[in-house]
Write a protein that holds these residues in place. Structure first.
Motif, PDB file in Angstrom:
ATOM      1  N   PRO B 155      42.131  48.847  37.369  1.00  0.00           N
ATOM      2  CA  PRO B 155      42.813  47.990  36.393  1.00  0.00           C
ATOM      3  C   PRO B 155      42.853  48.655  35.022  1.00  0.00           C
ATOM      4  N   PRO B 156      43.891  48.386  34.238  1.00  0.00           N
ATOM      5  CA  PRO B 156      44.028  49.040  32.925  1.00  0.00           C
ATOM      6  C   PRO B 156      42.786  48.865  32.046  1.00  0.00           C
ATOM      7  N   SER B 157      42.120  47.724  32.169  1.00  0.00           N
ATOM      8  CA  SER B 157      40.943  47.490  31.320  1.00  0.00           C
ATOM      9  C   SER B 157      39.785  48.427  31.687  1.00  0.00           C
ATOM     10  N   ALA B 158      39.838  49.020  32.886  1.00  0.00           N
ATOM     11  CA  ALA B 158      38.746  49.893  33.337  1.00  0.00           C
ATOM     12  C   ALA B 158      39.073  51.370  33.154  1.00  0.00           C
ATOM     13  N   THR B 159      40.223  51.670  32.577  1.00  0.00           N
ATOM     14  CA  THR B 159      40.635  53.068  32.439  1.00  0.00           C
ATOM     15  C   THR B 159      39.582  53.863  31.658  1.00  0.00           C
ATOM     16  N   GLY B 160      39.129  54.945  32.275  1.00  0.00           N
ATOM     17  CA  GLY B 160      38.138  55.811  31.640  1.00  0.00           C
ATOM     18  C   GLY B 160      36.706  55.388  31.906  1.00  0.00           C
ATOM     19  N   ARG B 161      36.522  54.179  32.448  1.00  0.00           N
ATOM     20  CA  ARG B 161      35.158  53.696  32.713  1.00  0.00           C
ATOM     21  C   ARG B 161      34.763  54.104  34.134  1.00  0.00           C
ATOM     22  N   ARG B 162      33.774  54.945  34.206  1.00  0.00           N
ATOM     23  CA  ARG B 162      33.432  55.602  35.460  1.00  0.00           C
ATOM     24  C   ARG B 162      32.992  54.627  36.549  1.00  0.00           C
ATOM     25  N   ALA B 163      32.052  53.770  36.224  1.00  0.00           N
ATOM     26  CA  ALA B 163      31.497  52.878  37.243  1.00  0.00           C
ATOM     27  C   ALA B 163      32.585  51.944  37.794  1.00  0.00           C
ATOM     28  N   GLU B 164      33.409  51.420  36.913  1.00  0.00           N
ATOM     29  CA  GLU B 164      34.463  50.504  37.358  1.00  0.00           C
ATOM     30  C   GLU B 164      35.550  51.245  38.133  1.00  0.00           C
ATOM     31  N   THR B 165      35.812  52.474  37.734  1.00  0.00           N
ATOM     32  CA  THR B 165      36.798  53.292  38.458  1.00  0.00           C
ATOM     33  C   THR B 165      36.315  53.552  39.881  1.00  0.00           C
ATOM     34  N   ILE B 166      35.045  53.920  40.013  1.00  0.00           N
ATOM     35  CA  ILE B 166      34.475  54.185  41.343  1.00  0.00           C
ATOM     36  C   ILE B 166      34.524  52.917  42.185  1.00  0.00           C
ATOM     37  N   ARG B 167      34.154  51.800  41.561  1.00  0.00           N
ATOM     38  CA  ARG B 167      34.161  50.519  42.285  1.00  0.00           C
ATOM     39  C   ARG B 167      35.576  50.189  42.785  1.00  0.00           C
ATOM     40  N   ALA B 168      36.573  50.435  41.967  1.00  0.00           N
ATOM     41  CA  ALA B 168      37.957  50.131  42.349  1.00  0.00           C
ATOM     42  C   ALA B 168      38.405  50.996  43.529  1.00  0.00           C
ATOM     43  N   TRP B 169      38.024  52.264  43.511  1.00  0.00           N
ATOM     44  CA  TRP B 169      38.409  53.139  44.625  1.00  0.00           C
ATOM     45  C   TRP B 169      37.626  52.808  45.890  1.00  0.00           C
ATOM     46  N   ARG B 170      36.360  52.415  45.737  1.00  0.00           N
ATOM     47  CA  ARG B 170      35.572  51.989  46.904  1.00  0.00           C
ATOM     48  C   ARG B 170      36.235  50.776  47.557  1.00  0.00           C
ATOM     49  N   GLU B 171      36.681  49.841  46.739  1.00  0.00           N
ATOM     50  CA  GLU B 171      37.335  48.646  47.250  1.00  0.00           C
ATOM     51  C   GLU B 171      38.656  49.014  47.928  1.00  0.00           C
ATOM     52  N   TRP B 172      39.368  49.946  47.319  1.00  0.00           N
ATOM     53  CA  TRP B 172      40.617  50.432  47.899  1.00  0.00           C
ATOM     54  C   TRP B 172      40.351  51.003  49.302  1.00  0.00           C
ATOM     55  N   ALA B 173      39.283  51.809  49.399  1.00  0.00           N
ATOM     56  CA  ALA B 173      38.950  52.423  50.694  1.00  0.00           C
ATOM     57  C   ALA B 173      38.497  51.363  51.696  1.00  0.00           C
ATOM     58  N   ARG B 174      37.718  50.384  51.237  1.00  0.00           N
ATOM     59  CA  ARG B 174      37.205  49.348  52.129  1.00  0.00           C
ATOM     60  C   ARG B 174      38.348  48.529  52.737  1.00  0.00           C
ATOM     61  N   GLN B 175      39.369  48.283  51.930  1.00  0.00           N
ATOM     62  CA  GLN B 175      40.508  47.505  52.428  1.00  0.00           C
ATOM     63  C   GLN B 175      41.276  48.259  53.504  1.00  0.00           C
ATOM     64  N   ARG B 176      41.176  49.589  53.467  1.00  0.00           N
ATOM     65  CA  ARG B 176      41.893  50.384  54.463  1.00  0.00           C
ATOM     66  C   ARG B 176      41.028  50.754  55.648  1.00  0.00           C
ATOM     67  N   ASP B 177      39.747  50.725  55.473  1.00  0.00           N
ATOM     68  CA  ASP B 177      38.832  51.070  56.560  1.00  0.00           C
ATOM     69  C   ASP B 177      37.561  50.241  56.398  1.00  0.00           C
ATOM     70  N   PRO B 178      37.592  48.977  56.856  1.00  0.00           N
ATOM     71  CA  PRO B 178      36.477  48.072  56.608  1.00  0.00           C
ATOM     72  C   PRO B 178      35.143  48.566  57.159  1.00  0.00           C
ATOM     73  N   VAL B 179      35.176  49.420  58.184  1.00  0.00           N
ATOM     74  CA  VAL B 179      33.922  49.884  58.786  1.00  0.00           C
ATOM     75  C   VAL B 179      33.301  50.995  57.949  1.00  0.00           C
ATOM     76  N   ASP B 180      34.131  52.021  57.647  1.00  0.00           N
ATOM     77  CA  ASP B 180      33.580  53.201  56.966  1.00  0.00           C
ATOM     78  C   ASP B 180      33.829  53.214  55.470  1.00  0.00           C
ATOM     79  N   GLY B 181      34.709  52.355  54.978  1.00  0.00           N
ATOM     80  CA  GLY B 181      35.153  52.486  53.600  1.00  0.00           C
ATOM     81  C   GLY B 181      34.138  52.105  52.569  1.00  0.00           C
TER      82      GLY B 181
END
Lengths: 164, 181
Positions: B155-181
């Motif tokens: 999200p734009p509010s998290a731009t540049g914020r490392r922890a939130e960026t990682i969390r967003a990508w983890r969620e992105w991966a989880r939605q595509r691969d619920p087992v391994d993501g």
């Protein structure tokens, strides 16, 4: 890893540090970078890139001019001629590579300079000690007063014609 | 697996992770049989793709996701479930090369223009599982993921914020691969 190894690694990357009294002032952190640190923000990485934070309304391009405009906008800095320490004045130094692309920003702290080095440490150092292969050279300085209230009072007195 | 999460450059050296300066990661010597085999595979792929699909563009589709193949510039949300060991080795060497050269850079411009970073992006979808593995380690791996997949989950509010960026990508991966993501 011991501090001696850290220092050896640092000095290999920045030979200008050898023989100076620099000091490692923080652990390695990668959640903020030198530009953010110079702006007083240790919560995020600043860079004029779509995936990194850059203040809105500031030119989003990696040029020295854009950096100067950004620090003027967000920090009230103005260009100054050198990095000489002046009490009541806070300065920044902008480093750029041979192509003139900004590589680093250091913040003055007393008579020394305080820098966040990429994904590594914050260090206190001499200004010229970081010049070289990694960051190029210092290409500009910015300054702002650290006594805004007093200056305002002075301005008010001048307007009223009171004693200076 | 290599522990890329170690920040200390000297620790990388102790572990033998810092390779000697060079323009390209060290290439593994290839045997004659291996080269002949690779040529045969490419020939078979070309013939089959032209036979089954109209137009030579099918080749580009097949090569996307193959290390050294076409860069994935279009959006592709799937994550390969079984990355190849060869890709893992190449990816590891590229990450080491990048970390050695870019540790001191604050410039996202320099960090994402580094040849190792560009090579990782050019691996396409094959690099996505590895990028997710190293997401917490120093690096602009979120930018590589965005370039490869075309996704923008931060999200734009998290731009540049490392922890939130990682969390967003983890969620992105989880939605595509619920087992391994």
């Amino acid at each position: 890893m011991g501090e001696q190894e850290d220092r050896a690694h640092l000095e290999a990357a920045f030979p200008g540090l050898v023989g100076t009294t620099y000091r490692i002032a923080s652990p390695c952190r990668c959640d903020y970078n030198c530009v953010a640190f110079a702006a007083g923000d240790t919560s995020r990485r600043w860079w004029p890139h779509p995936s990194r934070y850059w203040p809105s309304g500031c030119p989003r391009e990696p040029t020295v001019g854009a950096f100067i405009a950004t620090f003027q906008h967000v920090g009230g800095y103005g260009p100054c001629t050198d990095g000489t320490f002046l009490p009541g004045c806070e300065k920044l130094a902008i480093y750029a590579d041979a192509a003139g692309v900004p590589t680093h920003v250091a913040r003055q702290k007393g008579a020394r300079w305080h820098s966040k080095l990429g994904d590594a440490w914050d260090i206190l150092h001499d200004l010229g000690a970081l010049e070289g292969e990694q960051y190029g050279r210092v290409v500009g300085f910015l300054a702002r007063s650290t006594r805004p209230a007093r200056n305002k009072a002075k301005r008010r007195r001048r307007v009223r014609g009171g004693p200076r | 697996m290599t522990d890329f999460a170690r920040y200390s450059p000297a620790a990388w050296q102790q572990d033998g992770l810092v390779v000697q300066p060079e323009q390209d990661p060290p290439a593994r010597p290839r045997g004659r049989g291996e080269i002949v085999g690779a040529v045969a595979v490419v020939a078979v792929v070309a013939v089959v793709s032209f036979a089954l699909m109209p137009g030579g563009v099918a080749i580009a589709g097949l090569l996307r996701g193959v290390p050294g193949g076409c860069s994935a510039s279009v959006r592709d949300d799937s994550i390969p479930s079984q990355p190849s060991p060869v890709s893992r080795e190449v990816f590891g060497r590229l990450v080491e090369w990048w970390a050695r050269d870019c540790l001191w850079f604050s410039s996202t411009t320099k960090r994402t223009a580094h040849p190792a970073f560009r090579r990782i992006v050019s691996m396409g979808r094959a690099a996505v599982p590895f990028l997710l593995e190293v997401l917490e380690t120093p690096g602009d791996w979120d930018i590589a993921l965005a370039e490869i997949t075309g996704a923008d989950p931060v999200p734009p509010s998290a731009t540049g914020r490392r922890a939130e960026t990682i969390r967003a990508w983890r969620e992105w991966a989880r939605q595509r691969d619920p087992v391994d993501g």
